[in-house]
Design a protein around this motif. Structure first.
Motif, short mmCIF file in Angstrom:
data_model
loop_
_atom_site.label_atom_id
_atom_site.label_comp_id
_atom_site.label_asym_id
_atom_site.label_seq_id
_atom_site.Cartn_x
_atom_site.Cartn_y
_atom_site.Cartn_z
N ALA A 98 1.53 -4.24 -10.54
CA ALA A 98 1.30 -2.80 -10.63
C ALA A 98 1.19 -2.17 -9.24
O ALA A 98 1.70 -1.07 -9.00
CB ALA A 98 0.03 -2.52 -11.43
N ALA A 99 0.52 -2.88 -8.33
CA ALA A 99 0.34 -2.34 -6.98
C ALA A 99 1.65 -2.29 -6.21
O ALA A 99 1.84 -1.42 -5.35
CB ALA A 99 -0.67 -3.19 -6.22
N LEU A 100 2.59 -3.20 -6.54
CA LEU A 100 3.85 -3.28 -5.80
C LEU A 100 4.65 -1.98 -5.90
O LEU A 100 5.33 -1.59 -4.94
CB LEU A 100 4.68 -4.44 -6.34
N ASN A 101 4.56 -1.30 -7.03
CA ASN A 101 5.32 -0.05 -7.20
C ASN A 101 4.79 1.07 -6.32
O ASN A 101 5.53 1.98 -5.96
CB ASN A 101 5.27 0.38 -8.67
N ARG A 102 3.51 1.00 -5.98
CA ARG A 102 2.89 2.07 -5.18
C ARG A 102 2.84 1.74 -3.70
O ARG A 102 2.73 2.65 -2.88
CB ARG A 102 1.47 2.34 -5.68
N LEU A 103 2.91 0.45 -3.37
CA LEU A 103 2.80 0.04 -1.98
C LEU A 103 4.14 0.08 -1.26
O LEU A 103 5.19 -0.06 -1.88
CB LEU A 103 2.24 -1.38 -1.90
N THR A 104 4.09 0.25 0.05
CA THR A 104 5.28 0.06 0.87
C THR A 104 5.48 -1.44 1.06
O THR A 104 4.62 -2.25 0.70
CB THR A 104 5.10 0.73 2.24
N ALA A 105 6.60 -1.82 1.63
CA ALA A 105 6.85 -3.24 1.90
C ALA A 105 5.78 -3.80 2.84
O ALA A 105 5.30 -4.93 2.64
CB ALA A 105 8.24 -3.42 2.50
N ALA A 106 5.39 -3.02 3.85
CA ALA A 106 4.35 -3.48 4.77
C ALA A 106 3.01 -3.61 4.06
O ALA A 106 2.24 -4.55 4.30
CB ALA A 106 4.24 -2.50 5.95
N GLY A 107 2.71 -2.66 3.16
CA GLY A 107 1.47 -2.72 2.41
C GLY A 107 1.44 -3.92 1.46
O GLY A 107 0.41 -4.58 1.30
N ALA A 108 2.59 -4.21 0.84
CA ALA A 108 2.67 -5.36 -0.06
C ALA A 108 2.48 -6.66 0.72
O ALA A 108 1.84 -7.60 0.23
CB ALA A 108 4.02 -5.37 -0.77
N GLN A 109 3.00 -6.71 1.92
CA GLN A 109 2.85 -7.92 2.74
C GLN A 109 1.39 -8.12 3.12
O GLN A 109 0.87 -9.24 3.07
CB GLN A 109 3.70 -7.81 4.00
N LEU A 110 0.70 -7.02 3.50
CA LEU A 110 -0.72 -7.11 3.82
C LEU A 110 -1.53 -7.56 2.60
O LEU A 110 -2.45 -8.37 2.72
CB LEU A 110 -1.23 -5.75 4.32
N TYR A 111 -1.18 -7.04 1.44
CA TYR A 111 -1.83 -7.43 0.19
C TYR A 111 -1.69 -8.94 -0.01
O TYR A 111 -2.65 -9.63 -0.39
CB TYR A 111 -1.17 -6.67 -0.97
N PHE A 112 -0.50 -9.46 0.26
CA PHE A 112 -0.26 -10.90 0.09
C PHE A 112 -1.08 -11.71 1.09
O PHE A 112 -1.63 -12.76 0.74
CB PHE A 112 1.23 -11.19 0.27
N TRP A 113 -1.19 -11.24 2.33
CA TRP A 113 -2.01 -11.95 3.32
C TRP A 113 -3.47 -12.02 2.87
O TRP A 113 -4.11 -13.06 3.00
CB TRP A 113 -1.96 -11.26 4.68
N VAL A 114 -3.99 -10.90 2.38
CA VAL A 114 -5.39 -10.87 1.90
C VAL A 114 -5.56 -11.83 0.73
O VAL A 114 -6.55 -12.58 0.66
CB VAL A 114 -5.80 -9.44 1.50
N TYR A 115 -4.60 -11.80 -0.18
CA TYR A 115 -4.65 -12.70 -1.33
C TYR A 115 -4.66 -14.16 -0.88
O TYR A 115 -5.45 -14.98 -1.38
CB TYR A 115 -3.46 -12.44 -2.25
#
Length: 258
Positions: A98-115
């Protein structure tokens, strides 16, 4: 005839462009996954080190001769906070789509690092349960198996898309079996779960690799770099989960406990 040659030449150029783009896309998938694995390993190792102390007055909880659980270790492993540590990565996986649709590619990458960091915290207890040698040994076995399975999934001409529904049902059945055995505490059932888990995530490694490749080829002509960037991160997450789960189940089978 000249027109036919022109069309064929144009198709050849386009195919070459897709092949080059696919290689770059897969390199990004594997690179992102590898960095995520490194973050997980460093987080697990660091937290495990901070969770152990030689001071017997810290918590009074002995792990082994001369080593005791620190205050941080007690908070993470022996208090209600452990449920946050366990469930937070799971919640992030479910929210990622769900977050992927709202995030930019850079934001999605940061999300993955945190995960990846949170997974490392949740997996840090393996350093207290298993010997360092068996952890490293199992990691290498997993890496070799993963590389072979992913390579096969990438290069095979066989369409394995039909495996998807079967493997997902297998994962659901595996979760149900793990929940049941949480109450039963049956060693035989735990062994069977680990064996089946290895097989399921081995299959998912090949399936997800081919799916990532097929998804890129199907959408490459759109030229949407933002979408392709986020697709690479989603692919990295899928392969990361396959690797982590295969590693955990193999560790339960091959690992030597402290």
């Amino acid at each position: 005839m000249a027109e036919f040659d022109t069309i064929r030449a144009g198709a050849g150029v386009r195919t070459a462009e897709i092949d080059a783009g696919l290689r770059a896309h897969m390199n990004k998938v594997y690179g992102t996954m590898s960095v995520g694995m490194l973050i997980t390993a460093l987080a697990a190792w660091a937290i495990a080190g901070l969770a152990v102390t030689s001071d017997p007055t810290a918590t009074g909880i002995m792990l082994r001769d001369g080593e005791y659980l620190s205050a941080l270790g007690q908070a993470i492993y022996a208090s209600p906070l452990r449920w946050v540590v366990i469930l937070a990565p799971l919640a992030m996986v479910f929210l990622f789509g769900a977050a992927l649709n709202r995030l930019t590619a850079a934001g999605a990458q940061l999300y993955f690092w945190v995960y990846a960091g949170l997974v490392g915290v949740s997996l840090s207890s393996i350093f207290l349960v298993y010997t360092d040698f068996s952890i490293v040994q199992t990691f290498l076995v997993t890496a070799i198996a993963f590389a072979g399975l992913s390579l096969w999934g990438y290069t095979t001409k066989k369409d394995i898309s039909g495996w998807g529904s079967f493997l997902i049902m297998g994962v659901i059945g595996l979760l149900v079996a793990m929940l049941i055995n949480w109450f039963l505490q049956s060693p035989a059932m735990a062994y069977a779960i680990s064996m089946i888990g290895v097989l399921i995530f081995a299959g998912l490694t090949a399936y997800d690799t081919q799916n990532i490749k097929s998804t890129y080829v199907a959408h490459a002509h759109h030229g949407d770099s933002e979408w392709l960037g986020k697709a690479a991160i989603m692919g990295a997450l899928q392969l990361y989960l396959d690797f982590i789960n295969m590693f955990i189940f193999l560790l339960q089978l091959l690992g030597n406990r402290e």
